[in-house]
Design an enzyme around this catalytic site. Structure first.
Site, PDB file in Angstrom:
ATOM      1  N   GLU A  15      -2.970   0.104  -4.040  1.00  0.00           N
ATOM      2  CA  GLU A  15      -2.705  -1.202  -3.651  1.00  0.00           C
ATOM      3  C   GLU A  15      -2.647  -2.347  -4.272  1.00  0.00           C
ATOM      4  O   GLU A  15      -3.431  -2.552  -5.296  1.00  0.00           O
ATOM      5  CB  GLU A  15      -3.470  -1.361  -2.132  1.00  0.00           C
ATOM      6  CG  GLU A  15      -4.896  -1.272  -2.485  1.00  0.00           C
ATOM      7  CD  GLU A  15      -5.724  -0.998  -1.044  1.00  0.00           C
ATOM      8  OE1 GLU A  15      -5.974  -2.263  -0.402  1.00  0.00           O
ATOM      9  OE2 GLU A  15      -6.375  -0.056  -0.731  1.00  0.00           O
ATOM     10  N   ASP A  39       0.900  -1.057  -0.240  1.00  0.00           N
ATOM     11  CA  ASP A  39       0.025  -0.128  -0.042  1.00  0.00           C
ATOM     12  C   ASP A  39       0.962   1.232  -0.036  1.00  0.00           C
ATOM     13  O   ASP A  39       1.903   1.312   0.847  1.00  0.00           O
ATOM     14  CB  ASP A  39      -0.811   0.008   1.213  1.00  0.00           C
ATOM     15  CG  ASP A  39      -1.888   0.934   1.358  1.00  0.00           C
ATOM     16  OD1 ASP A  39      -3.269   0.755   1.095  1.00  0.00           O
ATOM     17  OD2 ASP A  39      -1.676   2.354   1.400  1.00  0.00           O
TER      18      ASP A  39
END
Ligand code: DGT
Ligand code: CA
Ligand code: CA
Length: 364
Positions: A112, A10
């Protein structure tokens, strides 16, 4: 069954970090990236903020006016409009790198992704830790972006782990550490558990994942329904068998350039648009894809954005049609244009795989 190794990656304060990379002088300042609404002025919300701004309580989802209030004492605070095309471009570069380091790559969104790396690490968490470091280095070297990585035997725990030490985090939860890792976390840290569910647990005087583990599956099913109840029962035990599924971020292709000089001159802009069309078309041809939508975008000299798009009647691979549509959008876009334009972009979306010799004229 052999242990899987799954990464969740992320990017840190993603939109705001992209802005810092584009303009390094922002790094020392509080930065808020804003979605200004059509109503003008400061109406709208914060999409995200860098960590300096977060210290003052400026964060995702709050109104821009609140953020400005909270940052009142910081005269150097910066409020920028979102520039999705630019963030997508950054995202695409980093995603390519991640994909190259994975056995199975699952794109989740602009910031992500999940990677299954079981094969290449031979299920060894030490090797996985080295691989993660290598990925971080490579992304930083090529895009300047920092990210946080969670490593564990499944998607659920890796997702929680990537959020555990942000920014620039690396959290490894090997199988024997799962219980200990989850025990003291807040119930809210489990993906999918929102305010409402959390509130129910507060009423039951339960706060941590460890607390919830004391409930049996029947109680959970009674309170939350069978589906959510079972999910929570498994989640607090770190159980999740969702496989990482191959998924690429091919939702659109676009190119954007900063003009040699800010301008609103039709001929000059058209020249740039046509050049971008050729570049976008090259990607489309290379990937053997057809598009059904064409869009153009401006970043204006005050850094605000403007975009226009058009859906075509049929999917096509035709450069001519791309150019014709982009040209038309440019004409429309320039009507009543008052300020000059700084960056200009072309993109195609609604992509589909081209299937063989469907129509020979659509290939050129
Ligand atoms: P972090 O905590 O370092 O991962 O920070 P972000 O900003 O990367 O947060 P994340 O991962 O939840 O979201 C990724 C991007 O999605 C973020 O940069 C902006 C966008 N986003 C997140 N929350 C909101 C929101 O409430 N509204 C809008 N418009 N965009 C949002
Ligand atoms: Ca993020
Ligand atoms: Ca995220």
């Amino acid at each position: 069954m052999e242990t899987k190794i799954v990464f969740h990656i992320d990017f840190d304060y993603f939109y705001a970090q992209c802005e810092e990379i584009r303009s390094p002088e922002l790094k020392s300042k509080p930065v808020c990236v804003c979605v200004f609404s059509d109503r003008g002025g400061d109406s709208g919300a914060i999409a995200t903020a860098n960590y300096t701004a977060r210290k003052y309580g400026a964060k995702s989802g709050i109104p821009i006016v609140f953020a400005k209030k909270r940052l009142e004492e910081r005269k150097d605070a910066v409020f920028l409009p979102v520039d999705f095309d630019y963030y997508s471009e950054m995202s695409e570069k980093a995603m390519k790198i991640m994909e190259g380091f994975s056995d199975i790559f699952e794109y989740v969104g602009r910031d992500e992704a999940y990677l299954d790396v079981t094969k290449r690490t031979e299920g060894n968490f030490n090797k996985a830790s080295h691989l993660a470091q290598q990925i971080k280095n490579s992304i930083r070297e090529k895009t300047k972006l920092s990210c946080s990585i969670g490593i564990s035997p499944n998607k659920l725990i890796s997702k929680i782990a990537s959020d555990f030490q942000k920014p620039d985090g690396l959290t490894i939860v090997s199988p024997e550490k799962i219980d200990q890792f989850l025990e003291s976390l807040k119930i809210r840290d489990i993906p999918g558990i929102g305010k409402k569910t959390e509130q129910r647990f507060v009423e039951m005087k339960l706060e941590t994942i460890g607390d919830v583990k004391k409930l049996d599956v029947f109680t959970l099913n009674k309170v939350f329904g069978r589906k959510s109840g079972t999910y929570i029962y498994n989640a607090v035990r770190g159980i999740d068998d969702e496989p990482v599924k191959e998924r690429e971020p091919s939702i659109q292709h676009g190119k954007i350039v900063t003009l040699k000089e800010d301008s609103k001159d039709y001929e000059f802009l058209l020249e740039n648009i046509l050049e971008l069309c050729k570049e976008v078309h090259r990607i489309i041809k290379e990937k053997n894809q057809m598009f059904k939508s064409v869009g153009i975008s401006f970043v204006q000299s005050d850094l605000s954005n403007k975009s226009k798009s058009k859906m075509l009647r049929n999917s096509t691979m035709s450069l001519e049609e791309l150019e014709k549509t982009a040209e038309q959008l440019l004409k429309e876009g320039l009507e009543s244009q008052t300020i000059t334009i700084r960056r200009i972009g072309v993109k195609v979306s609604d992509l589909s795989e081209s299937q063989g010799q469907r129509d020979i004229t659509s290939y050129f």
